[in-house]
Design a protein around this motif. Sequence first.
Motif, PDB file in Angstrom:
ATOM      1  N   VAL A 229       7.484   8.339   2.105  1.00  0.00           N
ATOM      2  CA  VAL A 229       6.446   8.951   1.267  1.00  0.00           C
ATOM      3  C   VAL A 229       6.602   8.396  -0.139  1.00  0.00           C
ATOM      4  O   VAL A 229       7.626   8.604  -0.793  1.00  0.00           O
ATOM      5  N   ASP A 230       5.596   7.684  -0.609  1.00  0.00           N
ATOM      6  CA  ASP A 230       5.651   7.079  -1.938  1.00  0.00           C
ATOM      7  C   ASP A 230       5.130   8.024  -3.026  1.00  0.00           C
ATOM      8  O   ASP A 230       5.669   8.052  -4.143  1.00  0.00           O
ATOM      9  N   ILE A 231       4.088   8.768  -2.698  1.00  0.00           N
ATOM     10  CA  ILE A 231       3.459   9.656  -3.685  1.00  0.00           C
ATOM     11  C   ILE A 231       3.190  11.004  -3.029  1.00  0.00           C
ATOM     12  O   ILE A 231       2.612  11.077  -1.935  1.00  0.00           O
ATOM     13  N   TRP A 232       3.621  12.064  -3.699  1.00  0.00           N
ATOM     14  CA  TRP A 232       3.384  13.438  -3.217  1.00  0.00           C
ATOM     15  C   TRP A 232       2.654  14.180  -4.336  1.00  0.00           C
ATOM     16  O   TRP A 232       3.176  14.328  -5.437  1.00  0.00           O
ATOM     17  N   ILE A 233       1.442  14.661  -4.055  1.00  0.00           N
ATOM     18  CA  ILE A 233       0.632  15.342  -5.070  1.00  0.00           C
ATOM     19  C   ILE A 233       0.474  16.809  -4.688  1.00  0.00           C
ATOM     20  O   ILE A 233      -0.100  17.139  -3.646  1.00  0.00           O
ATOM     21  N   ASN A 234       0.991  17.691  -5.535  1.00  0.00           N
ATOM     22  CA  ASN A 234       0.861  19.134  -5.328  1.00  0.00           C
ATOM     23  C   ASN A 234      -0.441  19.617  -5.959  1.00  0.00           C
ATOM     24  O   ASN A 234      -0.497  19.977  -7.133  1.00  0.00           O
ATOM     25  N   ASN A 235      -1.487  19.613  -5.127  1.00  0.00           N
ATOM     26  CA  ASN A 235      -2.801  20.009  -5.605  1.00  0.00           C
ATOM     27  C   ASN A 235      -3.186  21.422  -5.165  1.00  0.00           C
ATOM     28  O   ASN A 235      -4.076  22.028  -5.750  1.00  0.00           O
ATOM     29  N   ALA A 236      -2.506  21.951  -4.163  1.00  0.00           N
ATOM     30  CA  ALA A 236      -2.855  23.282  -3.658  1.00  0.00           C
ATOM     31  C   ALA A 236      -2.799  24.306  -4.784  1.00  0.00           C
ATOM     32  O   ALA A 236      -1.779  24.449  -5.462  1.00  0.00           O
ATOM     33  N   GLY A 237      -3.896  24.991  -5.000  1.00  0.00           N
ATOM     34  CA  GLY A 237      -3.956  25.969  -6.084  1.00  0.00           C
ATOM     35  C   GLY A 237      -5.068  26.965  -5.837  1.00  0.00           C
ATOM     36  O   GLY A 237      -5.949  26.751  -4.999  1.00  0.00           O
ATOM     37  N   LEU A 238      -5.020  28.057  -6.567  1.00  0.00           N
ATOM     38  CA  LEU A 238      -6.001  29.122  -6.396  1.00  0.00           C
ATOM     39  C   LEU A 238      -6.407  29.653  -7.769  1.00  0.00           C
ATOM     40  O   LEU A 238      -5.549  29.984  -8.586  1.00  0.00           O
ATOM     41  N   ALA A 239      -7.719  29.717  -8.013  1.00  0.00           N
ATOM     42  CA  ALA A 239      -8.238  30.250  -9.275  1.00  0.00           C
ATOM     43  C   ALA A 239      -9.093  31.478  -8.982  1.00  0.00           C
ATOM     44  O   ALA A 239     -10.117  31.373  -8.302  1.00  0.00           O
TER      45      ALA A 239
ATOM     46  N   MET B 242       0.828  -1.194   0.000  1.00  0.00           N
ATOM     47  CA  MET B 242       0.000   0.000   0.000  1.00  0.00           C
ATOM     48  C   MET B 242       0.869   1.253   0.000  1.00  0.00           C
ATOM     49  O   MET B 242       1.924   1.280   0.636  1.00  0.00           O
ATOM     50  N   ALA B 243       0.417   2.273  -0.687  1.00  0.00           N
ATOM     51  CA  ALA B 243       1.209   3.487  -0.838  1.00  0.00           C
ATOM     52  C   ALA B 243       0.944   4.474   0.292  1.00  0.00           C
ATOM     53  O   ALA B 243      -0.160   4.537   0.850  1.00  0.00           O
ATOM     54  N   ASN B 244       1.955   5.265   0.602  1.00  0.00           N
ATOM     55  CA  ASN B 244       1.831   6.394   1.523  1.00  0.00           C
ATOM     56  C   ASN B 244       1.763   7.668   0.687  1.00  0.00           C
ATOM     57  O   ASN B 244       2.690   7.971  -0.063  1.00  0.00           O
ATOM     58  N   VAL B 245       0.656   8.399   0.804  1.00  0.00           N
ATOM     59  CA  VAL B 245       0.361   9.499  -0.107  1.00  0.00           C
ATOM     60  C   VAL B 245       0.193  10.806   0.664  1.00  0.00           C
ATOM     61  O   VAL B 245      -0.507  10.855   1.680  1.00  0.00           O
ATOM     62  N   VAL B 246       0.831  11.870   0.172  1.00  0.00           N
ATOM     63  CA  VAL B 246       0.651  13.216   0.708  1.00  0.00           C
ATOM     64  C   VAL B 246       0.004  14.069  -0.372  1.00  0.00           C
ATOM     65  O   VAL B 246       0.463  14.079  -1.517  1.00  0.00           O
ATOM     66  N   ILE B 247      -1.055  14.785  -0.008  1.00  0.00           N
ATOM     67  CA  ILE B 247      -1.751  15.637  -0.979  1.00  0.00           C
ATOM     68  C   ILE B 247      -1.894  17.034  -0.386  1.00  0.00           C
ATOM     69  O   ILE B 247      -2.578  17.215   0.629  1.00  0.00           O
ATOM     70  N   THR B 248      -1.274  18.018  -0.997  1.00  0.00           N
ATOM     71  CA  THR B 248      -1.450  19.397  -0.548  1.00  0.00           C
ATOM     72  C   THR B 248      -2.779  19.927  -1.078  1.00  0.00           C
ATOM     73  O   THR B 248      -3.299  19.451  -2.083  1.00  0.00           O
ATOM     74  N   GLY B 249      -3.339  20.899  -0.385  1.00  0.00           N
ATOM     75  CA  GLY B 249      -4.616  21.455  -0.810  1.00  0.00           C
ATOM     76  C   GLY B 249      -5.712  20.408  -0.844  1.00  0.00           C
ATOM     77  O   GLY B 249      -6.535  20.399  -1.761  1.00  0.00           O
ATOM     78  N   SER B 250      -5.734  19.545   0.170  1.00  0.00           N
ATOM     79  CA  SER B 250      -6.681  18.419   0.137  1.00  0.00           C
ATOM     80  C   SER B 250      -7.767  18.527   1.192  1.00  0.00           C
ATOM     81  O   SER B 250      -8.364  17.527   1.584  1.00  0.00           O
ATOM     82  N   SER B 251      -8.037  19.735   1.661  1.00  0.00           N
ATOM     83  CA  SER B 251      -9.125  19.900   2.627  1.00  0.00           C
ATOM     84  C   SER B 251     -10.483  19.929   1.936  1.00  0.00           C
ATOM     85  O   SER B 251     -11.525  19.795   2.590  1.00  0.00           O
ATOM     86  N   LYS B 252     -10.481  20.087   0.607  1.00  0.00           N
ATOM     87  CA  LYS B 252     -11.731  20.105  -0.155  1.00  0.00           C
ATOM     88  C   LYS B 252     -11.413  19.899  -1.627  1.00  0.00           C
ATOM     89  O   LYS B 252     -10.260  19.709  -2.020  1.00  0.00           O
ATOM     90  N   GLY B 253     -12.446  19.896  -2.463  1.00  0.00           N
ATOM     91  CA  GLY B 253     -12.273  19.819  -3.912  1.00  0.00           C
ATOM     92  C   GLY B 253     -11.640  18.533  -4.397  1.00  0.00           C
ATOM     93  O   GLY B 253     -11.825  17.450  -3.821  1.00  0.00           O
ATOM     94  N   ILE B 254     -10.874  18.642  -5.478  1.00  0.00           N
ATOM     95  CA  ILE B 254     -10.237  17.475  -6.081  1.00  0.00           C
ATOM     96  C   ILE B 254      -9.257  16.826  -5.112  1.00  0.00           C
ATOM     97  O   ILE B 254      -9.152  15.600  -5.050  1.00  0.00           O
ATOM     98  N   GLY B 255      -8.535  17.629  -4.360  1.00  0.00           N
ATOM     99  CA  GLY B 255      -7.570  17.077  -3.425  1.00  0.00           C
ATOM    100  C   GLY B 255      -8.224  16.186  -2.394  1.00  0.00           C
ATOM    101  O   GLY B 255      -7.735  15.081  -2.100  1.00  0.00           O
ATOM    102  N   PHE B 256      -9.337  16.635  -1.828  1.00  0.00           N
ATOM    103  CA  PHE B 256     -10.066  15.834  -0.846  1.00  0.00           C
ATOM    104  C   PHE B 256     -10.632  14.580  -1.507  1.00  0.00           C
ATOM    105  O   PHE B 256     -10.559  13.484  -0.942  1.00  0.00           O
ATOM    106  N   GLY B 257     -11.168  14.742  -2.706  1.00  0.00           N
ATOM    107  CA  GLY B 257     -11.705  13.590  -3.430  1.00  0.00           C
ATOM    108  C   GLY B 257     -10.643  12.549  -3.736  1.00  0.00           C
ATOM    109  O   GLY B 257     -10.876  11.341  -3.605  1.00  0.00           O
ATOM    110  N   LEU B 258      -9.468  13.010  -4.142  1.00  0.00           N
ATOM    111  CA  LEU B 258      -8.361  12.084  -4.404  1.00  0.00           C
ATOM    112  C   LEU B 258      -7.947  11.353  -3.129  1.00  0.00           C
ATOM    113  O   LEU B 258      -7.705  10.145  -3.143  1.00  0.00           O
TER     114      LEU B 258
END
Length: 269
Positions: free
Chosen positions: A83-93, A1-17
């Motif tokens: 940390v196996d996977i690090w996803i930089n999802n934090a963003g602002l539109a 099983m992978a260990n995953v870090v996702i920034t900007g994951s309190s909501k939106g796509i990051g939370f869904g991922l």
Amino acid sequence: MANVVITGSSKGIGFGLGKAFLAAGHHVLFSGSRENSTQAARERLQQQLPQHVANARFFPCNTSDHPQVQALWDYALQEFSQVDIWINNAGLARTGWKILDIPESEIHSMVQTNLIGTLNASRVAAAGMLDQGEGKIFNMLGGGSDGEYFPGMGIYGTTKRGLDYFTRALAKELQGTGVLVGRIRPGMVITEAVVREARDNPERFNQSRRLMNNLVDQVDTVVPYLMQRILATSKSGEKIAWLSGGKIALRMLTGLFRKRPDQFLQHGL
């Protein structure tokens, strides 16, 4: 099983991922930019996936502040050992303005979050993964990253175009190290930010609603595909794209003959 870090994951796509990875049995570190948003993500997760919450961790991090990103990495290492996977999802539109009209504060916020924040997080994750000998880093792109123009998205698209170049460059520099770098284009997904902007400017939203309805998707529709592609990626520099050119053409053609159910109604729009 992978260990995953996702920034900007309190909501939106990051939370869904994060939810998708958890449901598949992986360990996930969720991170919002503030303590209250990160805590809110914990509470939602306890309600939606109570059987998997033991595999989740939560740590606030404003990615535009380098020491906070380092603290996020250190916490992940403390909790997961690797940390196996690090996803930089934090963003602002912040869209809807022409380039000459957009407030300077909005320009600063998008550059700090979309560019500086992702550069900080990519550098921290890359250094840490080089130390451990392997890992995957993925940067979330968006409209404009391929050079296309969308009205009202001149500054946002510029940050995402720059981010595409940066991610390609990082992939080149880390070639052969065991650290893979990839890009994600999730397509047009209805998130809290999309709903907020629609409510802030209902006239503009209503003008584009019919066209957008052919192209948008729900978070829960898109994230299982993204997760599987992230896990399967074995070559640095790859781009994971949900809404391909062929899919766009097919949807537009289909829309001429069959009306798609309104994707915005469930969001109160």
